[in-house]
Scaffold this motif. Structure first.
Motif, PDB file in Angstrom:
ATOM      1  N   GLU A 114       0.729  -1.008   0.128  1.00  0.00           N
ATOM      2  CA  GLU A 114       0.121  -0.035   0.028  1.00  0.00           C
ATOM      3  C   GLU A 114       0.935   1.287  -0.085  1.00  0.00           C
ATOM      4  OE1 GLU A 114      -3.454   2.270   2.929  1.00  0.00           O
ATOM      5  OE2 GLU A 114      -2.766  -0.197   3.202  1.00  0.00           O
ATOM      6  N   SER A 115       1.847   1.285   0.937  1.00  0.00           N
ATOM      7  CA  SER A 115       2.779   2.399   0.846  1.00  0.00           C
ATOM      8  C   SER A 115       3.607   2.529  -0.675  1.00  0.00           C
ATOM      9  CB  SER A 115       3.981   2.314   2.011  1.00  0.00           C
ATOM     10  OG  SER A 115       4.735   1.109   1.664  1.00  0.00           O
ATOM     11  N   GLY A 152      -6.516  15.961  -8.479  1.00  0.00           N
ATOM     12  CA  GLY A 152      -5.135  16.515  -7.996  1.00  0.00           C
ATOM     13  C   GLY A 152      -5.121  16.568  -6.723  1.00  0.00           C
ATOM     14  N   LYS A 153      -5.971  16.032  -5.964  1.00  0.00           N
ATOM     15  CA  LYS A 153      -5.921  16.052  -4.304  1.00  0.00           C
ATOM     16  C   LYS A 153      -5.580  14.451  -3.817  1.00  0.00           C
ATOM     17  CE  LYS A 153      -9.032  19.888  -3.723  1.00  0.00           C
ATOM     18  NZ  LYS A 153     -10.576  20.123  -3.243  1.00  0.00           N
ATOM     19  N   THR A 154      -4.551  14.337  -3.124  1.00  0.00           N
ATOM     20  CA  THR A 154      -4.209  13.129  -2.628  1.00  0.00           C
ATOM     21  C   THR A 154      -5.329  12.456  -1.804  1.00  0.00           C
ATOM     22  OG1 THR A 154      -1.827  13.815  -2.673  1.00  0.00           O
ATOM     23  CG2 THR A 154      -2.355  11.904  -1.240  1.00  0.00           C
ATOM     24  N   GLN A 155      -5.666  11.261  -1.935  1.00  0.00           N
ATOM     25  CA  GLN A 155      -6.362  10.466  -1.147  1.00  0.00           C
ATOM     26  C   GLN A 155      -6.086   9.400  -0.365  1.00  0.00           C
ATOM     27  OE1 GLN A 155      -9.799  11.411  -1.682  1.00  0.00           O
ATOM     28  NE2 GLN A 155      -9.025  12.921  -2.997  1.00  0.00           N
ATOM     29  N   LYS A 156      -6.858   9.299   0.928  1.00  0.00           N
ATOM     30  CA  LYS A 156      -6.238   8.159   1.798  1.00  0.00           C
ATOM     31  C   LYS A 156      -7.035   6.860   1.192  1.00  0.00           C
ATOM     32  CE  LYS A 156      -6.752   6.859   6.621  1.00  0.00           C
ATOM     33  NZ  LYS A 156      -7.168   7.340   7.883  1.00  0.00           N
ATOM     34  N   LEU A 184      -7.423  -0.684  -5.400  1.00  0.00           N
ATOM     35  CA  LEU A 184      -7.392   0.294  -4.624  1.00  0.00           C
ATOM     36  C   LEU A 184      -8.632   0.889  -4.322  1.00  0.00           C
ATOM     37  CD1 LEU A 184      -4.415  -0.231  -5.721  1.00  0.00           C
ATOM     38  CD2 LEU A 184      -4.366   2.471  -4.990  1.00  0.00           C
ATOM     39  N   SER A 185      -9.115   1.249  -3.107  1.00  0.00           N
ATOM     40  CA  SER A 185     -10.493   2.028  -3.015  1.00  0.00           C
ATOM     41  C   SER A 185     -10.059   3.253  -2.139  1.00  0.00           C
ATOM     42  CB  SER A 185     -11.454   1.236  -2.445  1.00  0.00           C
ATOM     43  OG  SER A 185     -11.422   0.684  -1.032  1.00  0.00           O
ATOM     44  N   TYR A 186     -11.240   4.127  -1.972  1.00  0.00           N
ATOM     45  CA  TYR A 186     -11.000   5.253  -1.550  1.00  0.00           C
ATOM     46  C   TYR A 186     -12.473   6.152  -1.250  1.00  0.00           C
ATOM     47  CZ  TYR A 186     -10.820   8.334  -5.652  1.00  0.00           C
ATOM     48  OH  TYR A 186     -10.790   8.850  -6.920  1.00  0.00           O
ATOM     49  N   ASN A 211       8.430   5.192  -5.534  1.00  0.00           N
ATOM     50  CA  ASN A 211       9.582   4.969  -5.692  1.00  0.00           C
ATOM     51  C   ASN A 211      10.026   3.981  -6.893  1.00  0.00           C
ATOM     52  OD1 ASN A 211      10.470   6.514  -3.467  1.00  0.00           O
ATOM     53  ND2 ASN A 211       9.840   4.784  -2.231  1.00  0.00           N
ATOM     54  N   ALA A 212       9.186   3.966  -7.747  1.00  0.00           N
ATOM     55  CA  ALA A 212       9.561   3.028  -8.972  1.00  0.00           C
ATOM     56  C   ALA A 212       8.775   3.740 -10.323  1.00  0.00           C
ATOM     57  CB  ALA A 212       8.933   1.633  -8.705  1.00  0.00           C
TER      58      ALA A 212
END
Length: 518
Positions: free
Chosen positions: A64-65, A73-77, A312-314, A334-335
């Protein structure tokens, strides 16, 4: 085996239903792959992401990390994260007996759902002949435990020729029915939106992510990275996009023309069509294969890698139900790998999760015509499983209620249904007696996709629940007749529970020989 006549009243066309208390093997549960659901009261955006290296090989083992997800454009949890790995299954094959059809595979749906669609409305006859040779190679190399279904687009309809199977003979017979086929005049005008709508309705019965391998020579549809920017019939396109999202369908267009070498205006048309294929694929989380003669290898690569993906879900916190397009971006921290995923959704209030096991009041019909109110499950997602046998009627057979004599060039066929009684809801009424209504219908299309005939039946059925509990493998049998014209016919059959709304469908391809003595 004891056979009991069920108490019932026919309201339309049919014969006396029979409830057989058979001693068959226990049937397993409906599915070994439950749909991915979240029990929340706001919209959940679910995104399937495939991660590949520059050679197209899947990347596994991410956590997940490793992912970052943005909505406009807004980061989601992330609300949830799950990795899926390729699985090989031992299939319970459907009957290969001629004239026997079933949707029993839904009790054990494939882990990777792959559908081959041969769109002959766009593919020229020469390209179809080459495609057929490539598909023979594909089937011959198909490993055990990799089931696929085969569909063809015939005129205005999309029909199933083979349910999910890895049986080579069954698949080759289905592909041989699909291609090669002479194109009908004006066939190229058929709507791709209609095709996707029909495919999505069929695949609604199957849980999980689904991959549509669409063999075509050009599309008149353009989803694109922002479907809201397409001005042609935007309402229909939004509805299709919602449907593809809710059913988790990824499109893999495969250009059946192979390696194209064209010049002038034809080159511009081809380039535009291939651009649309790429954009339609990217919009739904798939990949387009164009300018390659390796059509078999393209299909093989999809099957070999499609089972490796991440879900992935949010829950967005800025929804306004204004039908605006929301752009979704998924990135790796990081990839540097290639990501394929659905690029967004419409904020139109669609695809809302439903509370688990919701119940609602319905009116059921008791034997003798008395109406009673019962509580039934409102969830219609669990399909009814049934089998059908389609065979020519015996000349000596007594006519069924509502029979009409076949016209010149037609042959009368009998459609025999059997439905597991335990799958049919029976209202819990005083005295352990329950009643319910079932409906059944058959639609007949010719090889060009034209509707030839349709016929429906509905009946009220009385079931002894106490006996049903002691004999859980009982089956309900009933029949109807249909007159089929000479040649290839495509039958779409449905059975539904009129109390709960649960429904099952089966597609059947039936070839009718010239009637005897005509």
């Amino acid at each position: 085996m004891r056979v009991l006549v069920a108490t019932g009243v026919w309201l339309l066309i049919g014969t006396t239903p029979v409830l057989a208390w058979g001693q068959t093997a226990n049937s397993p549960g409906l599915s070994n792959q439950a749909p991915y659901t979240l029990q929340v009261n706001s919209r959940v955006v679910l995104t399937d992401v495939t991660v590949t290296d520059n050679q197209g090989n899947p990347i596994t083992g991410l956590t997940e990390s490793d992912f970052r997800l943005l909505d406009n454009g807004k980061t989601q949890k992330l609300a949830s994260f799950e990795e899926h790995r390729q699985q090989v299954l031992q299939l319970t094959e459907a009957s290969t007996t001629p004239g026997h059809f079933s949707n029993d595979y839904l009790r054990h749906p494939p882990a990777q759902v792959n559908v081959l669609l041969f769109d002959t409305t766009t593919i020229g006859i020469e390209d179809q002949m080459y495609l057929f040779q490539q598909m023979k190679q594909f089937v011959n190399d198909l490993p055990p435990g990799e089931p696929v279904a085969v569909f063809t687009r015939a005129g205005s309809i999309t029909v199933e020729l083979a349910s999910f199977t890895d049986d080579h003979a069954t698949l080759l017979a289905a592909i041989r029915k699909a291609i090669p086929r002479l194109q009908q005049p004006g066939a190229w005008m058929a709507s791709d939106l209609d095709t996707l709508q029909q495919i999505a309705v069929y695949m609604d019965q199957i849980p999980g992510r689904k991959n549509l391998l669409w063999f075509t020579s050009g599309s008149n549809m353009l989803l694109g990275p922002d479907p809201a920017s397409v001005r042609i019939d935007p309402g229909a396109r939004r509805a299709i996009y919602d449907l593809l999202e809710s059913e988790r369908i990824a499109i893999y267009p495969i250009d059946a023309r192979g390696l194209t070498v064209v010049f002038g205006s034809a080159a511009m048309v081809t380039a535009t069509q291939q651009m649309q294929m790429r954009q339609d694929a990217a919009a739904t989380g798939g990949v387009a294969y164009v300018n390659t003669n390796g059509l078999a290898q393209a299909a093989e690569h999809v099957l070999a890698t499609d089972g490796n993906y991440y879900t992935l879900s949010y829950t967005p916190n800025d929804l306004k139900s204004n039908s605006k397009w929301h752009r979704v971006q998924v990135k790796l921290v990081n990839a540097n790998y290639e990501l394929s995923y659905r690029r967004g959704y419409f904020d139109d209030g669609s695809n809302q999760p439903q509370p688990a096991r919701e119940t609602r009041a319905r009116t059921a019909l008791r034997a003798g015509g008395k109406k009673v109110e019962v509580q039934v499950l409102a969830d219609r997602s669990e399909p009814l499983i049934f089998n059908v046998r389609i065979a020519p009627a015996s000349p000596a057979a007594a006519p069924l209620l509502g029979d009409s004599p076949p016209k010149k060039g037609e042959t009368r066929y009998v459609v025999d249904y059997d439905v597991p009684a335990k799958d049919v809801y029976a209202a819990k009424i005083q005295g352990n007696a329950g009643t319910d209504e079932l409906g059944a219908a058959v639609f007949v299309y010719d090889r060009n996709g034209e509707l030839v005939s349709r016929k429906a039946l509905k009946f009220a059925l009385g079931i002894d629940e106490q006996k049903l509990r002691s004999l859980p493998n009982a089956k309900l049998y009933f029949s109807q007749t249909v007159n089929l014209p000479q040649g290839s016919n495509y039958l779409y059959l449905g059975v539904w529970d009129m109390t709960t709304g649960r429904m099952g469908t089966v597609n059947a391809a039936v070839d009718v020989n010239k009637p005897q003595g005509r």
